[in-house]
Structures are given as structure tokens and as C-alpha cells.
Design a protein around this motif. Structure first.
Motif, PDB file in Angstrom:
ATOM      1  N   GLY A  38       0.796  -1.225   0.000  1.00 33.87           N
ATOM      2  CA  GLY A  38       0.000   0.000   0.000  1.00 33.87           C
ATOM      3  C   GLY A  38       0.824   1.268   0.000  1.00 33.87           C
ATOM      4  N   SER A  39       2.114   1.135  -0.262  1.00 38.87           N
ATOM      5  CA  SER A  39       3.019   2.278  -0.183  1.00 38.87           C
ATOM      6  C   SER A  39       4.077   2.187  -1.268  1.00 38.87           C
ATOM      7  CB  SER A  39       3.693   2.293   1.192  1.00 38.87           C
ATOM      8  OG  SER A  39       4.879   3.043   1.189  1.00 38.87           O
ATOM      9  N   LEU A  40       4.321   3.301  -1.928  1.00 37.57           N
ATOM     10  CA  LEU A  40       5.370   3.347  -2.944  1.00 37.57           C
ATOM     11  C   LEU A  40       6.725   3.022  -2.338  1.00 37.57           C
ATOM     12  CD1 LEU A  40       6.510   4.070  -5.751  1.00 37.57           C
ATOM     13  CD2 LEU A  40       6.559   6.432  -4.993  1.00 37.57           C
ATOM     14  N   ARG A  41       7.054   3.636  -1.225  1.00 34.77           N
ATOM     15  CA  ARG A  41       8.364   3.401  -0.593  1.00 34.77           C
ATOM     16  C   ARG A  41       8.527   1.957  -0.140  1.00 34.77           C
ATOM     17  NH1 ARG A  41      12.416   7.247  -0.956  1.00 34.77           N
ATOM     18  NH2 ARG A  41      11.460   9.271  -1.027  1.00 34.77           N
ATOM     19  N   ARG A  42       7.498   1.412   0.499  1.00 29.92           N
ATOM     20  CA  ARG A  42       7.600   0.017   0.967  1.00 29.92           C
ATOM     21  C   ARG A  42       7.641  -0.958  -0.204  1.00 29.92           C
ATOM     22  NH1 ARG A  42       3.870   1.848   5.108  1.00 29.92           N
ATOM     23  NH2 ARG A  42       2.206   0.826   3.961  1.00 29.92           N
ATOM     24  N   ALA A  43       6.896  -0.649  -1.256  1.00 30.30           N
ATOM     25  CA  ALA A  43       6.953  -1.501  -2.453  1.00 30.30           C
ATOM     26  C   ALA A  43       8.347  -1.437  -3.068  1.00 30.30           C
ATOM     27  CB  ALA A  43       5.902  -1.068  -3.470  1.00 30.30           C
ATOM     28  N   ALA A  44       8.921  -0.240  -3.116  1.00 31.09           N
ATOM     29  CA  ALA A  44      10.276  -0.081  -3.661  1.00 31.09           C
ATOM     30  C   ALA A  44      11.290  -0.831  -2.805  1.00 31.09           C
ATOM     31  CB  ALA A  44      10.644   1.396  -3.746  1.00 31.09           C
ATOM     32  N   ASP A  45      11.144  -0.751  -1.491  1.00 26.41           N
ATOM     33  CA  ASP A  45      12.043  -1.500  -0.605  1.00 26.41           C
ATOM     34  C   ASP A  45      11.933  -2.997  -0.875  1.00 26.41           C
ATOM     35  OD1 ASP A  45      12.911   0.827   0.591  1.00 26.41           O
ATOM     36  OD2 ASP A  45      11.638   0.603   2.364  1.00 26.41           O
ATOM     37  N   ARG A  46      10.723  -3.461  -1.032  1.00 24.74           N
ATOM     38  CA  ARG A  46      10.487  -4.884  -1.287  1.00 24.74           C
ATOM     39  C   ARG A  46      11.100  -5.304  -2.635  1.00 24.74           C
ATOM     40  NH1 ARG A  46       4.529  -7.431  -0.523  1.00 24.74           N
ATOM     41  NH2 ARG A  46       5.135  -9.591  -0.663  1.00 24.74           N
ATOM     42  N   LEU A  47      10.900  -4.483  -3.655  1.00 25.50           N
ATOM     43  CA  LEU A  47      11.420  -4.802  -4.988  1.00 25.50           C
ATOM     44  C   LEU A  47      12.931  -4.620  -5.068  1.00 25.50           C
ATOM     45  CD1 LEU A  47       8.587  -3.179  -7.072  1.00 25.50           C
ATOM     46  CD2 LEU A  47       9.077  -5.626  -6.877  1.00 25.50           C
ATOM     47  N   HIS A  48      13.453  -3.726  -4.258  1.00 26.37           N
ATOM     48  CA  HIS A  48      14.895  -3.475  -4.280  1.00 26.37           C
ATOM     49  C   HIS A  48      15.686  -4.710  -3.849  1.00 26.37           C
ATOM     50  CE1 HIS A  48      18.583  -1.159  -4.256  1.00 26.37           C
ATOM     51  NE2 HIS A  48      18.861  -1.698  -3.083  1.00 26.37           N
ATOM     52  N   LEU A  49      15.091  -5.508  -2.997  1.00 26.03           N
ATOM     53  CA  LEU A  49      15.785  -6.684  -2.484  1.00 26.03           C
ATOM     54  C   LEU A  49      16.227  -7.631  -3.586  1.00 26.03           C
ATOM     55  CD1 LEU A  49      13.625  -7.485   0.658  1.00 26.03           C
ATOM     56  CD2 LEU A  49      15.888  -6.419   0.579  1.00 26.03           C
ATOM     57  N   HIS A  50      15.403  -7.800  -4.628  1.00 24.32           N
ATOM     58  CA  HIS A  50      15.805  -8.746  -5.670  1.00 24.32           C
ATOM     59  C   HIS A  50      15.866  -8.131  -7.063  1.00 24.32           C
ATOM     60  CE1 HIS A  50      11.472  -9.035  -5.308  1.00 24.32           C
ATOM     61  NE2 HIS A  50      11.413  -9.524  -6.519  1.00 24.32           N
ATOM     62  N   LEU A  51      15.290  -6.961  -7.284  1.00 23.61           N
ATOM     63  CA  LEU A  51      15.378  -6.324  -8.596  1.00 23.61           C
ATOM     64  C   LEU A  51      16.261  -5.080  -8.576  1.00 23.61           C
ATOM     65  CD1 LEU A  51      11.663  -6.488  -9.805  1.00 23.61           C
ATOM     66  CD2 LEU A  51      13.547  -8.003 -10.413  1.00 23.61           C
ATOM     67  N   HIS A  52      16.658  -4.663  -7.390  1.00 22.12           N
ATOM     68  CA  HIS A  52      17.506  -3.485  -7.211  1.00 22.12           C
ATOM     69  C   HIS A  52      16.890  -2.235  -7.839  1.00 22.12           C
ATOM     70  CE1 HIS A  52      20.430  -6.249  -5.655  1.00 22.12           C
ATOM     71  NE2 HIS A  52      20.339  -6.957  -6.771  1.00 22.12           N
ATOM     72  N   LEU A  53      15.599  -2.034  -7.562  1.00 19.05           N
ATOM     73  CA  LEU A  53      14.887  -0.877  -8.101  1.00 19.05           C
ATOM     74  C   LEU A  53      14.871   0.271  -7.110  1.00 19.05           C
ATOM     75  CD1 LEU A  53      11.754  -2.440  -9.803  1.00 19.05           C
ATOM     76  CD2 LEU A  53      13.774  -1.490 -10.897  1.00 19.05           C
ATOM     77  N   HIS A  54      15.080   1.453  -7.620  1.00 16.21           N
ATOM     78  CA  HIS A  54      14.972   2.685  -6.840  1.00 16.21           C
ATOM     79  C   HIS A  54      13.503   3.094  -6.813  1.00 16.21           C
ATOM     80  CE1 HIS A  54      15.497   6.995  -5.963  1.00 16.21           C
ATOM     81  NE2 HIS A  54      16.531   6.564  -5.278  1.00 16.21           N
ATOM     82  N   SER A  59      12.076   5.783  -7.547  1.00 23.69           N
ATOM     83  CA  SER A  59      11.635   6.541  -8.726  1.00 23.69           C
ATOM     84  C   SER A  59      11.299   5.597  -9.882  1.00 23.69           C
ATOM     85  CB  SER A  59      12.693   7.559  -9.150  1.00 23.69           C
ATOM     86  OG  SER A  59      13.905   6.921  -9.491  1.00 23.69           O
ATOM     87  N   SER A  60      12.014   4.494 -10.001  1.00 27.03           N
ATOM     88  CA  SER A  60      11.698   3.495 -11.025  1.00 27.03           C
ATOM     89  C   SER A  60      10.359   2.829 -10.731  1.00 27.03           C
ATOM     90  CB  SER A  60      12.790   2.435 -11.095  1.00 27.03           C
ATOM     91  OG  SER A  60      14.021   2.997 -11.462  1.00 27.03           O
ATOM     92  N   VAL A  61      10.117   2.544  -9.470  1.00 29.07           N
ATOM     93  CA  VAL A  61       8.846   1.948  -9.072  1.00 29.07           C
ATOM     94  C   VAL A  61       7.714   2.937  -9.334  1.00 29.07           C
ATOM     95  CG1 VAL A  61       7.523   0.994  -7.142  1.00 29.07           C
ATOM     96  CG2 VAL A  61       9.942   0.426  -7.401  1.00 29.07           C
ATOM     97  N   ALA A  62       7.940   4.213  -9.061  1.00 28.66           N
ATOM     98  CA  ALA A  62       6.923   5.234  -9.310  1.00 28.66           C
ATOM     99  C   ALA A  62       6.568   5.295 -10.793  1.00 28.66           C
ATOM    100  CB  ALA A  62       7.405   6.594  -8.819  1.00 28.66           C
ATOM    101  N   ARG A  63       7.572   5.233 -11.661  1.00 21.71           N
ATOM    102  CA  ARG A  63       7.305   5.243 -13.111  1.00 21.71           C
ATOM    103  C   ARG A  63       6.505   4.011 -13.523  1.00 21.71           C
ATOM    104  NH1 ARG A  63      12.380   7.403 -13.223  1.00 21.71           N
ATOM    105  NH2 ARG A  63      13.406   5.422 -13.679  1.00 21.71           N
ATOM    106  N   ARG A  64       6.864   2.876 -12.992  1.00 26.56           N
ATOM    107  CA  ARG A  64       6.127   1.649 -13.307  1.00 26.56           C
ATOM    108  C   ARG A  64       4.671   1.767 -12.858  1.00 26.56           C
ATOM    109  NH1 ARG A  64       9.687  -3.709 -11.997  1.00 26.56           N
ATOM    110  NH2 ARG A  64      11.357  -3.308 -13.474  1.00 26.56           N
ATOM    111  N   LEU A  65       4.480   2.294 -11.658  1.00 28.89           N
ATOM    112  CA  LEU A  65       3.118   2.423 -11.139  1.00 28.89           C
ATOM    113  C   LEU A  65       2.302   3.419 -11.958  1.00 28.89           C
ATOM    114  CD1 LEU A  65       3.736   2.227  -7.301  1.00 28.89           C
ATOM    115  CD2 LEU A  65       2.535   0.561  -8.728  1.00 28.89           C
TER     116      LEU A  65
END
Length: 80
Positions: A24-40, A42-48
């Protein structure tokens, strides 16, 4: 449902949507994705942003997030 199927054509998009729906959060989603996709974040925000356009509802709003989560769950159940 068709919008989720279009999102699913891109595994990273589906993974991004799943992480956002789960947290439910951009930052928490980015943290979760960063673990295995190494996404920042801002990249998650663009995807969303792109996913929001495909789905046609605002993921940042509670109703939009709920609809996306339900559609994702339904798509997964029908895909099995």
C-alpha cells in the motif's frame, strides 16, 4: 481483468503491482522490490504510473488499490 492480463505481459509490471498492493506504499513496495530487482523508488513510481494508465484507476486511492488487489487475486485464481 483484461487490464491485469495486459499488465501481466510484463513480469516486472505484475511484480510491481503485487508489491504495491501488498504494501500500500510506494516506498515500501520499492524497498520490497529493491531486495531482488535493485529498483529505486523513482523506477517503481514510473512503473506504477504506467500500470495506473493500463488499469484505469488511481492506485494511490484506497478504492483503486482495493480494486487492483481484487483484480490481481481474481486473475491469479483464474490463471491456475
Amino acid at each position: 481483468m483484461a487490464a491485469i492480463a495486459r499488465t501481466a505481459r510484463n513480469p516486472e509490471g505484475l511484480e510491481t503491482l503485487d508489491a504495491f498492493c501488498a504494501t500500500g506504499s510506494l516506498r515500501r513496495a520499492a524497498d520490497r522490490l529493491h531486495l531482488h530487482l535493485h529498483l529505486h523508488h523513482s523506477s517503481v513510481a514510473r512503473r506504477l504510473e504506467q500500470i495506473t494508465k493500463v488499469l484505469g484507476n488511481e492506485l494511490a486511492q484506497p478504492a483503486g488499490l482495493l480494486r487492483a488487489g481484487l483484480a490481481l487475486t481474481e486473475w491469479r485464481l483464474l490463471d491456475d
